[in-house]
Design a protein around this motif. Structure first.
Motif, PDB file in Angstrom:
ATOM      1  N   CYS A  24      18.180  70.000  52.885  1.00  0.00           N
ATOM      2  CA  CYS A  24      19.540  70.168  52.359  1.00  0.00           C
ATOM      3  C   CYS A  24      20.499  69.197  53.049  1.00  0.00           C
ATOM      4  N   THR A  63      17.584  64.812  51.270  1.00  0.00           N
ATOM      5  CA  THR A  63      16.649  64.462  50.208  1.00  0.00           C
ATOM      6  C   THR A  63      16.726  62.978  49.870  1.00  0.00           C
ATOM      7  N   ASP A 222      19.765  67.389  42.884  1.00  0.00           N
ATOM      8  CA  ASP A 222      21.018  68.142  43.025  1.00  0.00           C
ATOM      9  C   ASP A 222      21.413  68.704  41.668  1.00  0.00           C
ATOM     10  N   ASP A 248      15.054  70.395  42.866  1.00  0.00           N
ATOM     11  CA  ASP A 248      15.936  71.031  43.844  1.00  0.00           C
ATOM     12  C   ASP A 248      15.648  72.529  44.002  1.00  0.00           C
ATOM     13  N   GLY A 281      14.947  69.799  48.902  1.00  0.00           N
ATOM     14  CA  GLY A 281      16.313  70.264  49.126  1.00  0.00           C
ATOM     15  C   GLY A 281      16.405  71.575  49.876  1.00  0.00           C
TER      16      GLY A 281
END
Length: 319
Positions: A24, A63, A222, A248, A281
């Motif tokens: 993240c 990421t 994302d 994600d 993520g």
């Protein structure tokens, strides 16, 4: 997966996907877990103090994906998606480990800190020139992202020196504007990419990317929900089955207003129905080994192979 995809195509030049980061924005370990004790203690983050990162799949940078694209003539081009806050760390750790000699082009998903704050560090992997007399690295991004980068990094965007301004060594970048439209592909270092606009919160559009002809790969780092046209392009029932979906997943149990979390991610994987999916993520809520054991059972039930990715993971693939 680690042993290769579509091995029947091995007569073609073999490319690979290398995960520079799978965490993240704040990365893992979570700093608060290391500087303040909690009850119960975090089972994931303290590992970073005793296990080397290359042996610890729970150590996660921002990421980022490196595509080692082997063209038909055997030449390798290196295309990087996103250069976040942990970019330099990823270079020291994974470029050296996988013997990556350079970056030929960079593609940005959006202009948040975990995607662009490593732009300044690109100079560290460019040839040295005190006068900046080198070929610039192409950077592909939307106009909205370009406008934001110009505010954050004016010295990287400036075309020429003002009168009396001293030359300073900075990253040399060639800005290439792309559109948020899957019908308007672009080519970066010989590989074609289709932009995949997705919602990253109700008020913000980020990009994923679809690439590869012999193996179709979608990278979406994302996302809080899919724009219908984008989901249609990458779903088995729409544009045809993906060989690999990289998707994600922020939190394990709760929800979030700007990211998929585990339940939403798995629902999306079932709808899109790729041959295989790798998740990225993750926060420190995810324990790589335990949650991959769960996903192994989930994969058997659903008929789709899904696992958590980890930093440094290299996937051979024919593109």
């Amino acid at each position: 997966m680690e042993n290769g995809m579509d091995t029947a195509q091995n007569s073609s030049p073999l490319s690979s996907l290398i995960f520079m980061g799978t965490g993240c924005s704040s990365a893992v370990p979570n700093a608060m877990c290391l500087i303040q004790s909690s009850d119960p203690p975090c089972p994931v983050c303290p590992q970073s103090l005793s296990i080397p990162p290359d042996q610890n799949p729970n150590y996660r940078g921002n990421t980022s994906l490196l595509i080692d694209y082997c063209q038909s003539d055997g030449k390798h081009n290196y295309i990087l998606i996103d250069v976040g806050k942990t970019f330099r760390e990823a270079v020291l750790r994974w470029f050296t480990f996988h013997k990556i000699p350079r970056v030929d082009s960079v593609i940005l998903t959006h202009e948040h800190a975990d995607a662009i704050l490593g732009l300044d560090d690109i100079r560290a992997i460019q040839p040295f020139s005190p006068t900046n007399d080198i070929n610039p690295t192409p950077i592909y991004l939307t106009q909205d992202s370009m406008d934001s980068v110009a505010v954050k990094f004016p010295y990287l965007v400036q075309k020429k020196l003002k009168e009396g301004q001293v030359i300073r060594r900075v990253a040399q970048l060639d800005w290439k504007i792309i559109e948020s439209d899957h019908e308007k592909p672009f080519i970066a270092s010989g590989l074609q990419f289709f932009p995949l606009p997705v919602m990253h919160g109700e008020d913000y559009v980020a990009l994923g990317f679809l690439f590869g002809q012999k193996s179709k790969v979608a990278y979406i780092s994302d996302v809080s929900h899919f724009i219908p046209a984008t989901e249609a392009v990458i779903s088995k029932s729409g544009g045809g089955q993906l060989d690999l979906l990289i998707l994600d997943t922020l939190y394990k149990t709760s929800s979030h207003n700007t990211h998929f979390c585990f339940p939403q991610t798995l629902d999306a994987v079932k709808r899109i129905c790729p041959k295989r999916a790798l998740l990225i993520g993750m926060t420190h809520e995810f324990d790589h080994h335990k949650d991959n054991a769960y996903l192994t059972e989930w994969s058997k039930r659903e008929g789709i192979v899904v696992q958590l990715a980890h930093d440094g993971l290299r996937i051979p693939i024919v593109l």
